[in-house]
Scaffold this active site. Structure first.
Site, PDB file in Angstrom:
ATOM      1  N   CYS A 263      47.563  98.423 -62.264  1.00 50.03           N
ATOM      2  CA  CYS A 263      46.502  98.221 -63.255  1.00 50.03           C
ATOM      3  C   CYS A 263      46.400  99.408 -64.209  1.00 50.03           C
ATOM      4  O   CYS A 263      47.273  99.585 -65.050  1.00 50.03           O
ATOM      5  CB  CYS A 263      45.185  97.934 -62.537  1.00 50.03           C
ATOM      6  N   ASN A 305      42.146  92.390 -63.184  1.00 52.82           N
ATOM      7  CA  ASN A 305      40.939  92.893 -63.806  1.00 52.82           C
ATOM      8  C   ASN A 305      41.336  93.933 -64.843  1.00 52.82           C
ATOM      9  O   ASN A 305      41.366  95.125 -64.570  1.00 52.82           O
ATOM     10  CB  ASN A 305      39.995  93.515 -62.778  1.00 52.82           C
ATOM     11  N   GLY A 307      41.369  94.795 -69.328  1.00 52.16           N
ATOM     12  CA  GLY A 307      41.120  94.439 -70.714  1.00 52.16           C
ATOM     13  C   GLY A 307      42.076  95.118 -71.674  1.00 52.16           C
ATOM     14  O   GLY A 307      41.994  94.906 -72.878  1.00 52.16           O
ATOM     15  N   HIS A 353      46.472  93.516 -59.135  1.00 48.19           N
ATOM     16  CA  HIS A 353      45.981  94.120 -57.899  1.00 48.19           C
ATOM     17  C   HIS A 353      46.670  93.488 -56.688  1.00 48.19           C
ATOM     18  O   HIS A 353      46.223  92.473 -56.170  1.00 48.19           O
ATOM     19  CB  HIS A 353      44.468  93.918 -57.782  1.00 48.19           C
ATOM     20  N   GLU A 355      46.690  94.394 -53.657  1.00 46.76           N
ATOM     21  CA  GLU A 355      45.931  94.425 -52.398  1.00 46.76           C
ATOM     22  C   GLU A 355      45.135  93.131 -52.210  1.00 46.76           C
ATOM     23  O   GLU A 355      44.757  92.787 -51.104  1.00 46.76           O
ATOM     24  CB  GLU A 355      45.011  95.643 -52.359  1.00 46.76           C
TER      25      GLU A 355
END
Length: 379
Positions: A263, A305, A307, A353, A355
């Protein structure tokens, strides 16, 4: 953000910076809050979403219509607190029903002072954000209510997410160790830019002792733990502001230590390699985003997650200060870069992500890929 006690039936209003408003009822704490309005498409996993530090200073809109059915427990938090600045739902559960729940979502929002709103048309709001883009917003209830023109002016006075440096706000201030589960095989230095609790746990499951270091860690701090590999975590804000982490990443690359980033860490690697970054119109958030691993051709459903994204060419191998690099993963919805891979030294990153807390486990193999890099380097 200012808050008062709960008031489940108190009127509330969501005000977007372009002037559109949505009226509903207070959910969680009563008061006012500001942030960037974004939507998350996950149908489950709201507890992990709310406690993900990557959502710092964001008002999260849940696209799933019913939220709160499984309540809140003390096991699924991804950090020490809720990080979202506000929460927007359509139909909150009146009574939670799950054997692990110890309290309701509403009660936890109140306890942590998180201002929310319920009873609005979240489908219409999501369509609006898709068309106009993520934008500044405010949620107001109770004594914070005022004429709409006044509320809009308060929203428009807030800072933009573009240019925001937030990773130091959410990162640990002191280093800590997550011990390996079972036999210790490797040591990893993990740079906390907003790390989720499940991430070092996934590494620990593979025999890795994880030394989680503050975002301000120096290269001397990293190599003081004698790492077999270095990990850069997820985190909030604009990667264009992250000069410190980029410099640290560059130092790690110069030493050719096995490297893994996710990320925000993917964006940091992109910058260290000489690529730019840019803000997406409305981003990727949720646990159902399709990504292709171009190294294998496999398509996986992944948890996102973010932007911001890396601006790297999809159609060729790039020459960088650290040898050749290529885009290894791509989003099948919009061709956004979802991963980078070094071809001349051990290192890679993904924009999502692996995980998967909450989310599908399609990408868990990436931790195994990191282990393989460290095994090869040791051999």
């Amino acid at each position: 953000m200012t808050t008062s006690t709960r008031g489940a039936q108190a009127p509330a209003v969501l005000v977007l910076e372009d002037g559109r408003t949505f009226s509903g009822r207070a959910y969680g704490a009563v008061g006012e809050t500001f942030g960037e309005a974004v939507f998350s498409t996950g149908m489950t996993g709201y507890q992990e979403t709310l406690t993900d530090p990557s959502y710092d200073r964001q008002i999260v809109v849940a696209t799933a219509p019913q939220i709160g059915n499984t309540g809140w427990n003390d096991e699924d938090d991804e950090s020490s607190r809720i990080w979202v600045s506000g929460y927007v739902v359509r139909d909150p559960a009146r009574i939670p029903s799950n054997w692990r729940a110890t309290r309701s979502l509403d009660a936890e929002l109140v306890a942590q002072g998180v201002v929310g709103i319920s009873g609005i048309d979240t489908r219409a709001l999501t369509r609006h954000l898709r068309e106009r883009g993520s934008m500044r917003a405010g949620v107001f209830s109770g004594e914070a209510l005022a004429p709409e023109a006044e509320l809009l002016a308060r929203v428009q006075a807030q800072p933009h997410m573009k240019g925001a440096s937030l990773y130091e706000e959410v990162a640990t201030k002191e280093p800590y160790v997550v011990p390996a589960i079972g036999e210790k095989k490797f040591t990893v230095a993990a740079i906390d830019l907003g790390i989720k609790g499940m991430t070092p746990h996934r590494m620990a499951e593979r025999g890795i002792e994880v030394h989680v270091l503050p975002a301000t860690a120096s290269v001397e701090d990293v190599y003081a733990v004698a790492p077999d590999g270095v990990f850069f975590s997820n985190g909030p804000g604009d990667p264009a502001t992250a000069e410190g982490p980029v410099a640290l990443m560059t130092a790690v690359l110069e030493r050719k230590t096995p490297l893994f980033g996710i990320c925000f860490g993917n964006q940091i690697l992109g910058r260290a390699l000489g690529f730019g970054t840019y803000k997406l119109k409305y981003g990727h958030r949720g646990i159902n985003q399709p990504v292709q691993d171009r190294t294998t051709g496999k398509v996986e459903v992944t948890a996102h997650n973010h932007g911001f994204a890396v601006d790297a060419p999809l159609d060729k191998v790039s020459e960088t200060p650290f040898g050749r690099a290529e885009v290894s993963h791509v989003c099948l919805n919009d061709n956004v870069v979802e991963g980078l891979q070094l071809l001349d030294q051990p290192g890679f990153s993904v924009q999502y992500h692996p995980e998967a807390a909450a989310g599908p486990h399609d990408a868990a193999y990436l931790f195994d890929r990191f282990v393989t890099l460290m095994e090869a380097e040791r051999a």
